[in-house]
Design a protein around this motif. Structure first.
Motif, PDB file in Angstrom:
ATOM      1  N   ASP A 146     -18.309   6.154   1.940  1.00 53.01           N
ATOM      2  CA  ASP A 146     -17.932   5.446   0.714  1.00 53.01           C
ATOM      3  C   ASP A 146     -17.740   6.422  -0.442  1.00 53.01           C
ATOM      4  OD1 ASP A 146     -17.961   2.841   1.798  1.00 53.01           O
ATOM      5  OD2 ASP A 146     -20.123   2.673   1.523  1.00 53.01           O
ATOM      6  N   ALA A 147     -18.649   7.379  -0.553  1.00 50.26           N
ATOM      7  CA  ALA A 147     -18.593   8.331  -1.657  1.00 50.26           C
ATOM      8  C   ALA A 147     -17.345   9.205  -1.576  1.00 50.26           C
ATOM      9  CB  ALA A 147     -19.849   9.198  -1.660  1.00 50.26           C
ATOM     10  N   GLU A 193     -11.832  -4.186   6.843  1.00 50.03           N
ATOM     11  CA  GLU A 193     -11.742  -2.726   6.812  1.00 50.03           C
ATOM     12  C   GLU A 193     -11.295  -2.147   8.153  1.00 50.03           C
ATOM     13  OE1 GLU A 193     -15.522  -1.215   5.577  1.00 50.03           O
ATOM     14  OE2 GLU A 193     -15.198  -1.719   3.470  1.00 50.03           O
ATOM     15  N   ALA A 253     -14.497   8.496   0.017  1.00 52.06           N
ATOM     16  CA  ALA A 253     -13.314   7.669  -0.230  1.00 52.06           C
ATOM     17  C   ALA A 253     -13.112   7.462  -1.725  1.00 52.06           C
ATOM     18  CB  ALA A 253     -13.444   6.323   0.485  1.00 52.06           C
ATOM     19  N   GLU A 254     -14.199   7.215  -2.429  1.00 57.29           N
ATOM     20  CA  GLU A 254     -14.103   7.026  -3.881  1.00 57.29           C
ATOM     21  C   GLU A 254     -13.693   8.326  -4.570  1.00 57.29           C
ATOM     22  OE1 GLU A 254     -16.838   5.498  -7.668  1.00 57.29           O
ATOM     23  OE2 GLU A 254     -17.670   5.493  -5.620  1.00 57.29           O
ATOM     24  N   ARG A 255     -14.265   9.426  -4.131  1.00 58.07           N
ATOM     25  CA  ARG A 255     -13.965  10.731  -4.742  1.00 58.07           C
ATOM     26  C   ARG A 255     -12.498  11.100  -4.557  1.00 58.07           C
ATOM     27  NH1 ARG A 255     -12.605  14.458  -6.937  1.00 58.07           N
ATOM     28  NH2 ARG A 255     -13.634  16.446  -7.413  1.00 58.07           N
ATOM     29  N   ALA A 286      -9.419   4.657   0.423  1.00 59.80           N
ATOM     30  CA  ALA A 286     -10.048   3.448   0.932  1.00 59.80           C
ATOM     31  C   ALA A 286     -10.825   3.774   2.198  1.00 59.80           C
ATOM     32  CB  ALA A 286      -8.985   2.385   1.239  1.00 59.80           C
ATOM     33  N   ALA A 298      -3.243   2.520   0.731  1.00 57.26           N
ATOM     34  CA  ALA A 298      -3.949   3.735   0.320  1.00 57.26           C
ATOM     35  C   ALA A 298      -3.251   4.993   0.814  1.00 57.26           C
ATOM     36  CB  ALA A 298      -5.386   3.700   0.832  1.00 57.26           C
ATOM     37  N   GLY A 334     -10.072   8.905  -4.191  1.00 62.41           N
ATOM     38  CA  GLY A 334      -9.209   7.825  -4.643  1.00 62.41           C
ATOM     39  C   GLY A 334      -8.585   7.055  -3.503  1.00 62.41           C
TER      40      GLY A 334
END
Length: 318
Positions: free
Chosen positions: A222-223, A248, A225-227, A231, A202, A229
């Protein structure tokens, strides 16, 4: 002078750490670059070695070597070293790289430097290497005629050679001693959820520690990390408490990462955790404790509660 690199493979290609080791060895400008591969050298592996500037790929394809056995691999490295007339043997600082070269050192009565990050001189070999879990650097001299070293993961970027090497495949005749197979891997079991490749590759990692407060405190992590792109990475205490899965975990007993950005939230920054994230290009710490080790070592710091800071960041990003 010639240099021999122990090449580990991953899904039919040269692994990332071994590509780093090849680049590291080539940067020394020490002469011919050789590689040794345990098992058949696929066309993809040969192509990778050619791009790294390797002159000769020593291939040990005895069926007895199909299962990993450190002592047997050490015998292969010894044989390749003789064939290459190597003055320096390099491996990636992986579990296998460190174990195999330690066996070679013990068998040959040589000295070995582990977790090297740079070489100051070749004759004598003077290196800088990580100690105390990566929290400090030690300057060490390796006086053996044949010198052994493992390179710390992510100490260099894997780069292609200015001119491709011939990468001529040379079968390596090795007689495997049954005594060297007494301890070997007999079975590999991989959990579907235990894939660490995404974390290690990542470009952005959002990390969280005890400051998350519990398994329900990772929604914003989590949000984000997703936003971005990226991990999610966590500290050891988080996995020990069962809040998040072990794959993790970032640290000495977890994954070693080298993202462009590591956002460490609610992580105090123990030596063991720092060993796993120190190669990050930029580290931003979010913590309520201004004196936390992660805060003092980070490039930038936000003194505040991660449960307030991260939602604000997400709102700003839209």
């Amino acid at each position: 002078m010639s240099v021999l690199v122990l090449v580990e493979t991953e899904e039919g290609r040269v692994s990332l750490v071994s590509r780093e080791a090849l680049s590291f060895a080539r940067s020394l400008g020490a002469g011919d670059l050789h590689a040794v591969v345990v098992g058949p050298a696929s066309e993809s592996v040969v192509t990778d070695c050619r791009g790294a500037g390797v002159a000769v790929v020593h291939e040990a394809s005895d069926p007895a070597l199909e299962r990993y056995a450190a002592a047997a691999w050490a015998a292969v490295v010894e044989a390749a070293g003789r064939a290459a007339r190597a003055d320096l043997v390099v491996a990636g600082g992986t579990g296998r790289g460190n174990e195999v070269l330690a066996h070679v050192a013990a068998r040959r009565g040589l000295r070995m430097a582990a977790n090297v990050v740079s070489v100051e001189s070749l004759n004598p070999l003077v290196v800088q290497r990580q100690v105390v879990g990566g929290a400090a650097l030690e300057r060490a001299t390796v006086p053996s005629r044949v010198r052994l070293l493992t390179m710390a993961g992510h100490a260099v970027e894997p780069t292609a050679a200015d001119s491709p090497g011939e990468a001529r495949v040379s079968p390596l005749p090795v007689t495997v001693d049954p005594q060297d197979l007494r301890a070997q891997v007999v079975r590999l079991e991989k959990r579907e959820s235990a894939d660490t490749s995404g974390l290690q590759a990542a470009k952005v990692v959002v990390g969280a520690g005890r400051g998350a407060g519990g398994p329900d405190g990772f929604a914003a992590v989590d949000a984000l990390a997703e936003r971005l792109g990226g991990a999610v990475g966590v500290s050891r205490v988080v996995t020990s408490l069962g809040w998040r899965p072990h794959h993790e975990q970032v640290g000495q007993t977890g994954s070693r990462i080298a993202p462009d950005l590591y956002l460490a939230c609610g992580i105090s920054g123990s030596i063991q955790h720092w060993a796993g994230c120190a190669s990050s290009r930029t580290i931003i710490a979010v913590n309520t404790d201004a004196d936390a080790p992660m805060v003092t070592k980070a490039d930038y710091a936000v003194i505040g509660d991660m449960h307030e800071v991260l939602p604000a960041v997400l709102e700003e990003l839209g």
